[in-house]
Design a protein around this motif. Structure first.
Motif, PDB file in Angstrom:
ATOM      1  N   CYS A   1      30.213 -21.608  11.182  1.00  0.00           N
ATOM      2  CA  CYS A   1      29.224 -20.562  11.491  1.00  0.00           C
ATOM      3  C   CYS A   1      29.042 -19.603  10.321  1.00  0.00           C
ATOM      4  CB  CYS A   1      29.646 -19.784  12.738  1.00  0.00           C
ATOM      5  SG  CYS A   1      29.484 -20.777  14.237  1.00  0.00           S
ATOM      6  N   ARG A   2      30.071 -19.412   9.538  1.00  0.00           N
ATOM      7  CA  ARG A   2      29.997 -18.573   8.349  1.00  0.00           C
ATOM      8  C   ARG A   2      30.333 -19.467   7.164  1.00  0.00           C
ATOM      9  NH1 ARG A   2      34.008 -16.820   6.311  1.00  0.00           N
ATOM     10  NH2 ARG A   2      34.438 -15.140   4.944  1.00  0.00           N
ATOM     11  N   GLY A   3      29.497 -19.492   6.151  1.00  0.00           N
ATOM     12  CA  GLY A   3      29.737 -20.389   5.028  1.00  0.00           C
ATOM     13  C   GLY A   3      29.051 -19.938   3.759  1.00  0.00           C
ATOM     14  N   VAL A   4      29.222 -20.750   2.728  1.00  0.00           N
ATOM     15  CA  VAL A   4      28.627 -20.491   1.421  1.00  0.00           C
ATOM     16  C   VAL A   4      27.459 -21.446   1.237  1.00  0.00           C
ATOM     17  CG1 VAL A   4      29.024 -20.503  -1.064  1.00  0.00           C
ATOM     18  CG2 VAL A   4      30.846 -19.773   0.480  1.00  0.00           C
ATOM     19  N   SER A   5      26.314 -20.900   0.964  1.00  0.00           N
ATOM     20  CA  SER A   5      25.112 -21.703   0.793  1.00  0.00           C
ATOM     21  C   SER A   5      25.023 -22.248  -0.628  1.00  0.00           C
ATOM     22  CB  SER A   5      23.900 -20.822   1.102  1.00  0.00           C
ATOM     23  OG  SER A   5      22.722 -21.577   1.104  1.00  0.00           O
ATOM     24  N   THR A   6      24.064 -23.114  -0.855  1.00  0.00           N
ATOM     25  CA  THR A   6      23.769 -23.622  -2.190  1.00  0.00           C
ATOM     26  C   THR A   6      23.298 -22.470  -3.071  1.00  0.00           C
ATOM     27  OG1 THR A   6      23.160 -25.770  -1.293  1.00  0.00           O
ATOM     28  CG2 THR A   6      22.298 -25.239  -3.477  1.00  0.00           C
ATOM     29  N   THR A   7      23.767 -22.440  -4.321  1.00  0.00           N
ATOM     30  CA  THR A   7      23.331 -21.420  -5.277  1.00  0.00           C
ATOM     31  C   THR A   7      22.220 -22.002  -6.123  1.00  0.00           C
ATOM     32  OG1 THR A   7      25.538 -20.451  -5.373  1.00  0.00           O
ATOM     33  CG2 THR A   7      24.048 -19.935  -7.187  1.00  0.00           C
ATOM     34  N   PHE A   8      21.112 -21.285  -6.204  1.00  0.00           N
ATOM     35  CA  PHE A   8      19.998 -21.673  -7.062  1.00  0.00           C
ATOM     36  C   PHE A   8      20.072 -20.834  -8.331  1.00  0.00           C
ATOM     37  CE2 PHE A   8      18.763 -22.960  -2.865  1.00  0.00           C
ATOM     38  CZ  PHE A   8      18.220 -24.209  -3.091  1.00  0.00           C
ATOM     39  N   HIS A   9      20.053 -21.518  -9.488  1.00  0.00           N
ATOM     40  CA  HIS A   9      20.281 -20.849 -10.765  1.00  0.00           C
ATOM     41  C   HIS A   9      19.006 -20.566 -11.537  1.00  0.00           C
ATOM     42  CE1 HIS A   9      24.596 -21.490 -10.352  1.00  0.00           C
ATOM     43  NE2 HIS A   9      24.278 -22.682  -9.890  1.00  0.00           N
ATOM     44  N   GLY A  10      17.863 -20.952 -11.024  1.00  0.00           N
ATOM     45  CA  GLY A  10      16.615 -20.677 -11.725  1.00  0.00           C
ATOM     46  C   GLY A  10      16.345 -21.704 -12.803  1.00  0.00           C
ATOM     47  N   GLY A  11      16.128 -21.255 -14.024  1.00  0.00           N
ATOM     48  CA  GLY A  11      15.700 -22.115 -15.124  1.00  0.00           C
ATOM     49  C   GLY A  11      16.753 -23.071 -15.619  1.00  0.00           C
ATOM     50  N   ASP A  12      16.334 -23.932 -16.529  1.00  0.00           N
ATOM     51  CA  ASP A  12      17.226 -24.939 -17.080  1.00  0.00           C
ATOM     52  C   ASP A  12      18.073 -24.358 -18.211  1.00  0.00           C
ATOM     53  OD1 ASP A  12      15.583 -24.819 -19.326  1.00  0.00           O
ATOM     54  OD2 ASP A  12      14.528 -26.663 -18.837  1.00  0.00           O
ATOM     55  N   SER A  13      18.900 -25.185 -18.831  1.00  0.00           N
ATOM     56  CA  SER A  13      19.815 -24.733 -19.871  1.00  0.00           C
ATOM     57  C   SER A  13      19.111 -24.269 -21.142  1.00  0.00           C
ATOM     58  CB  SER A  13      20.817 -25.845 -20.212  1.00  0.00           C
ATOM     59  OG  SER A  13      20.116 -26.982 -20.677  1.00  0.00           O
ATOM     60  N   ASN A  14      17.820 -24.529 -21.262  1.00  0.00           N
ATOM     61  CA  ASN A  14      17.053 -24.054 -22.412  1.00  0.00           C
ATOM     62  C   ASN A  14      16.499 -22.653 -22.191  1.00  0.00           C
ATOM     63  OD1 ASN A  14      17.402 -26.427 -23.894  1.00  0.00           O
ATOM     64  ND2 ASN A  14      15.754 -27.419 -22.768  1.00  0.00           N
TER      65      ASN A  14
END
Length: 87
Positions: free
Chosen positions: A19-32
């Motif tokens: 019920c309580r957890g860690v969601s996927t993290t979105f990091h935005g742009g690529d390594s460039n």
């Protein structure tokens, strides 16, 4: 982090447990350095789906929790040329 570019057309994730957890993290742009430099997480809500389309801005990762395993329903729409024996 990875973007799923070239393999998937769409990813749908539905948190199932706990019920309580860690969601996927979105990091935005690529390594460039393209795209945003801020990362974010959508709230972890059981039975609430989120989806994203792979792009140069869809870099994402998951770090996990030590207290419990994370269970999600993961639906992927794959490219027409995708074959399971290619992996």
């Amino acid at each position: 982090p990875h973007s799923d570019l070239g393999l998937k057309l769409l990813t749908i994730l539905v948190p199932i447990h706990p019920c309580r957890g860690v969601s996927t993290t979105f990091h935005g742009g690529d390594s460039n350095g393209r795209g945003t430099t801020e990362s974010f997480q959508l709230p972890w809500e059981v039975n609430t789906a989120y989806m994203f389309r792979p792009s140069k801005w869809s870099y994402h990762s998951y770090s996990g929790m030590t207290e419990s395993d994370r269970y999600v329903m993961n639906v992927n729409l794959l490219n027409k040329g995708y074959r399971t024996n290619d992996i």
